[in-house]
Write a protein that holds these residues in place. Sequence first.
Motif, PDB file in Angstrom:
ATOM      1  N   GLY A 167       0.829  -1.192   0.000  1.00 28.11           N
ATOM      2  CA  GLY A 167       0.000   0.000   0.000  1.00 28.11           C
ATOM      3  C   GLY A 167       0.869   1.249   0.000  1.00 28.11           C
ATOM      4  N   TYR A 169      -0.429   4.278   1.815  1.00 28.98           N
ATOM      5  CA  TYR A 169      -0.913   5.248   2.787  1.00 28.98           C
ATOM      6  C   TYR A 169       0.135   5.616   3.823  1.00 28.98           C
ATOM      7  N   TRP A 200      -3.371   0.958  10.803  1.00 31.65           N
ATOM      8  CA  TRP A 200      -4.151   1.997  10.145  1.00 31.65           C
ATOM      9  C   TRP A 200      -4.697   2.990  11.182  1.00 31.65           C
TER      10      TRP A 200
END
Length: 215
Positions: A167, A169, A200
């Motif tokens: 990812g 992010y 997260w």
Amino acid sequence: MMHGHVTLALTGASGMPYGLRLLQCLLHADTPVHLLVSEAARVVLGLETDLQLPAKPSAMARRLLEACRLPDSAPLAVFGDRQWTAPVASGSGAPRQMVVCPCSMGTLSAIATGASDNLIERAADVVLKERGRLILVPRETPFSDIHLENMLRLSRMGTVILPANPGFYHQPETVEALVDFVVARILDQLGAPQSLLPAWGERLSPTAHGGGRAS
């Protein structure tokens, strides 16, 4: 929760930095690793990294420990592709957790059909029959119908299919950060503590906390 030994297999798919980084993280955490390396994996390692592995298991172990900057006393055992007396070949001695990283489509297919033609395939078969934790990390694109059907079949048996899809992010700035993203997800699946990647929401920007998803 992490339990004892882990079997780690490297097969002939692209993505060797993922497997090497996972090996390094496990050994640095003093997790005993039973390592299986296919002949094709040794070829791909030479193409994707500066690491050239000898064929003999004992020499391979020394070279890997040197590359990981670990002492000879680190808990690593390397087994040959046809070493049927290895603990991983039997339910009475095999670790309950196994990761194939990277996992080639050929290996994935063989595991899905129970081929057990080499030690990697047999070790995966043992983990499945003993109802252990099997994690496959395919690095292939695109997937064919055959690939997808084999993955679905294994998923229905309880196998974790964890593609090497990093990812963004966490705003990676290096290739190593992209590798660590995938390795962190593998360690999470093993129940192993890791500090490679925050959960997260732990390090989101102020604007990200404010509301909706980007469209």
